[in-house]
Design a protein around this motif. Structure first.
Motif, PDB file in Angstrom:
ATOM      1  N   ALA A 290      20.813 -74.578   5.976  1.00  0.00           N
ATOM      2  CA  ALA A 290      20.203 -73.729   4.947  1.00  0.00           C
ATOM      3  C   ALA A 290      19.077 -74.474   4.220  1.00  0.00           C
ATOM      4  O   ALA A 290      18.031 -73.897   3.922  1.00  0.00           O
ATOM      5  CB  ALA A 290      21.261 -73.268   3.946  1.00  0.00           C
ATOM      6  N   SER A 291      19.271 -75.771   3.952  1.00  0.00           N
ATOM      7  CA  SER A 291      18.243 -76.529   3.228  1.00  0.00           C
ATOM      8  C   SER A 291      17.016 -76.764   4.091  1.00  0.00           C
ATOM      9  O   SER A 291      15.890 -76.730   3.594  1.00  0.00           O
ATOM     10  CB  SER A 291      18.783 -77.893   2.780  1.00  0.00           C
ATOM     11  OG  SER A 291      19.893 -77.709   1.967  1.00  0.00           O
TER      12      SER A 291
ATOM     13  N   LYS B  31      14.561 -67.777   3.756  1.00  0.00           N
ATOM     14  CA  LYS B  31      14.834 -67.710   2.307  1.00  0.00           C
ATOM     15  C   LYS B  31      16.175 -67.071   1.997  1.00  0.00           C
ATOM     16  O   LYS B  31      16.664 -67.139   0.868  1.00  0.00           O
ATOM     17  CB  LYS B  31      13.714 -66.904   1.602  1.00  0.00           C
ATOM     18  CG  LYS B  31      12.399 -67.632   1.524  1.00  0.00           C
ATOM     19  CD  LYS B  31      12.419 -68.658   0.381  1.00  0.00           C
ATOM     20  CE  LYS B  31      11.140 -69.470   0.342  1.00  0.00           C
ATOM     21  NZ  LYS B  31      11.359 -70.894   0.150  1.00  0.00           N
ATOM     22  N   SER B  32      16.772 -66.383   2.962  1.00  0.00           N
ATOM     23  CA  SER B  32      18.082 -65.796   2.650  1.00  0.00           C
ATOM     24  C   SER B  32      19.040 -65.900   3.834  1.00  0.00           C
ATOM     25  O   SER B  32      18.624 -65.911   5.005  1.00  0.00           O
ATOM     26  CB  SER B  32      17.944 -64.353   2.154  1.00  0.00           C
ATOM     27  OG  SER B  32      17.200 -63.603   3.049  1.00  0.00           O
TER      28      SER B  32
ATOM     29  N   LYS C 246      23.964 -72.332  -3.384  1.00  0.00           N
ATOM     30  CA  LYS C 246      23.034 -71.826  -4.399  1.00  0.00           C
ATOM     31  C   LYS C 246      22.524 -72.961  -5.285  1.00  0.00           C
ATOM     32  O   LYS C 246      21.356 -72.996  -5.661  1.00  0.00           O
ATOM     33  CB  LYS C 246      23.726 -70.759  -5.259  1.00  0.00           C
ATOM     34  CG  LYS C 246      23.931 -69.446  -4.518  1.00  0.00           C
ATOM     35  CD  LYS C 246      24.692 -68.451  -5.383  1.00  0.00           C
ATOM     36  CE  LYS C 246      25.016 -67.190  -4.590  1.00  0.00           C
ATOM     37  NZ  LYS C 246      26.009 -66.334  -5.252  1.00  0.00           N
TER      38      LYS C 246
ATOM     39  N   ASP D  30      15.988 -71.763  -4.835  1.00  0.00           N
ATOM     40  CA  ASP D  30      14.941 -70.803  -4.469  1.00  0.00           C
ATOM     41  C   ASP D  30      15.374 -69.879  -3.328  1.00  0.00           C
ATOM     42  O   ASP D  30      14.615 -69.026  -2.889  1.00  0.00           O
ATOM     43  CB  ASP D  30      13.670 -71.571  -4.049  1.00  0.00           C
ATOM     44  CG  ASP D  30      13.953 -72.556  -2.905  1.00  0.00           C
ATOM     45  OD1 ASP D  30      15.093 -73.093  -2.847  1.00  0.00           O
ATOM     46  OD2 ASP D  30      13.065 -72.763  -2.062  1.00  0.00           O
ATOM     47  N   LYS D  31      16.610 -70.053  -2.829  1.00  0.00           N
ATOM     48  CA  LYS D  31      17.065 -69.234  -1.691  1.00  0.00           C
ATOM     49  C   LYS D  31      18.203 -68.296  -2.099  1.00  0.00           C
ATOM     50  O   LYS D  31      18.832 -68.499  -3.133  1.00  0.00           O
ATOM     51  CB  LYS D  31      17.489 -70.144  -0.534  1.00  0.00           C
ATOM     52  CG  LYS D  31      16.321 -71.010  -0.038  1.00  0.00           C
ATOM     53  CD  LYS D  31      16.625 -71.757   1.235  1.00  0.00           C
ATOM     54  CE  LYS D  31      15.373 -72.524   1.664  1.00  0.00           C
ATOM     55  NZ  LYS D  31      15.525 -73.202   2.937  1.00  0.00           N
ATOM     56  N   HIS D  32      18.469 -67.301  -1.258  1.00  0.00           N
ATOM     57  CA  HIS D  32      19.511 -66.310  -1.563  1.00  0.00           C
ATOM     58  C   HIS D  32      20.637 -66.404  -0.545  1.00  0.00           C
ATOM     59  O   HIS D  32      20.378 -66.529   0.657  1.00  0.00           O
ATOM     60  CB  HIS D  32      18.927 -64.898  -1.548  1.00  0.00           C
ATOM     61  CG  HIS D  32      17.799 -64.743  -2.510  1.00  0.00           C
ATOM     62  ND1 HIS D  32      17.996 -64.581  -3.866  1.00  0.00           N
ATOM     63  CD2 HIS D  32      16.460 -64.796  -2.314  1.00  0.00           C
ATOM     64  CE1 HIS D  32      16.822 -64.520  -4.463  1.00  0.00           C
ATOM     65  NE2 HIS D  32      15.871 -64.651  -3.553  1.00  0.00           N
TER      66      HIS D  32
ATOM     67  N   ASN E  44      20.050 -75.045  -3.337  1.00  0.00           N
ATOM     68  CA  ASN E  44      18.842 -74.314  -2.901  1.00  0.00           C
ATOM     69  C   ASN E  44      18.528 -73.190  -3.884  1.00  0.00           C
ATOM     70  O   ASN E  44      18.679 -72.011  -3.560  1.00  0.00           O
ATOM     71  CB  ASN E  44      19.064 -73.698  -1.508  1.00  0.00           C
ATOM     72  CG  ASN E  44      19.506 -74.716  -0.483  1.00  0.00           C
ATOM     73  OD1 ASN E  44      18.696 -75.435   0.086  1.00  0.00           O
ATOM     74  ND2 ASN E  44      20.806 -74.797  -0.264  1.00  0.00           N
TER      75      ASN E  44
END
Ligand code: CIZ
Ligand code: SF4
Length: 307
Positions: A221-222, A227-228, A242, A247-249, A245
């Protein structure tokens, strides 16, 4: 009394550290010195030379492994009831039965087993290194337990014949994920990538963009430009994802994917555990020394997660 400040105060006074698994409650993750998967946490426990007490906010088999690898430290499991049902599915009797049926076939056990079971295996593995562990073994047929889904995943990845023991070992939390729920979420978030834990069913793995352990999901994910993400593992991991990260969903693939055993470690239980130094996890010899060898063999294998 401010329970968080009290925990931090006693922790300092007693030279204790708190290790929290990725599936712990958010407030427990927030007071921990380290948050990670079972093997990252066991390694942390070994590296923390000055710590005299380790509060292991996780479930029974993880605290047992930490105690086996750190015989000089006091390892505390805040809630005695925090027992992994999957680990209970593989008994020593069952192992002996399979060993008699296949006396020449090596036995690899997922760390999600009790120490008494680990004592009978050739080598342990986690969901992060299961494929590498099986590849490191010369044999083309391997006994593997207790998670059948992980066994199937490893078979697909390595091409070896993996015999699952018991025949149908599973994690009740990871079995809750179904493709139908993912289809609904994908319709709502069309750009989201699906990350699936190998304890989930083959139907879930088949529709995944990425299959991996919790530590591998964190890295994926990183480093991904996406982005999601839709996440198919115990919901506690979303707190860490969360936080790491912002800035991500992240969306859980099924709202009810909670491991009730992991959640037994509340702040109150951690406070009492630290204050009264309970419940100390001790694994007697010869079980401890045999299980330690199986864990150490695993550590000798190059770990792709670099943990
Ligand atoms: O090894 C662990 O910590 C478990 C049980 C899950 C994972 O994928 O990290
Ligand atoms: Fe056991 Fe599953 Fe809970 Fe992990 S999430 S501790 S495998 S029941």
């Amino acid at each position: 009394m401010d329970i968080v400040n009290e925990i931090l105060r006693i922790k300092k006074e007693k030279k204790a550290i708190i290790l929290a698994h990725n599936y712990q409650r958010p407030e427990v993750q927030d007071i921990a010195d380290y948050v990670g998967d079972s093997i990252e946490l066991s390694r942390k426990a070994m590296e923390e030379k000055d710590a005299e007490i380790i509060v292991f906010a996780a479930v029974d088999f993880m605290a047992e492994s930490a105690a086996i690898l750190n015989p000089d430290k006091k390892v505390l499991l805040p809630s005695l009831g925090a027992r992994c049902p999957m680990a209970q599915m593989l008994t020593v009797e069952e192992i002996k039965r399979w060993r008699t049926l296949y006396p020449l076939v090596p036995l690899v056990l997922y760390v999600n087993t009790l120490a008494a079971a680990k004592a009978y295996c050739d080598i342990c593995c986690t969901s992060a290194n299961a494929v590498e562990v099986i590849e490191s073994i010369e044999a083309e047929t391997v006994l593997f337990g207790p998670d059948r889904n992980l066994a199937e995943y490893v078979q697909e990845k390595t091409g070896k014949t993996i015999i699952p023991i018991p025949e149908r070992g599973f994690c009740p939390t990871h079995l809750l994920f179904h493709p139908e729920d993912v289809h609904v979420l994908r319709a709502q978030h069309p750009d989201a990538l699906l990350m699936v834990h190998p304890e989930c069913t083959a139907e879930m793995r088949r529709i995944a963009d990425f299959v991996g352990s919790t530590s591998q999901m964190c890295k994926y994910a990183s480093s991904s430009p996406a982005k999601s993400f839709i996440v198919a593992t115990e919901e506690g991991l979303l707190h860490r994802l969360k936080k790491d990260n912002p800035d991500k969903h992240f969306y859980i693939a099924y709202e009810g994917a909670v491991c009730p055993n992991m959640k037994l470690n509340t702040l109150e239980r951690i406070y009492i555990s630290l204050k009264e130094e309970k419940h100390a996890v001790k694994v007697p010899d010869p079980i401890a020394s045999k299980a330690r060898k199986a864990l150490e063999r695993m550590f000798e294998i190059k770990n792709p997660v670099g943990t």
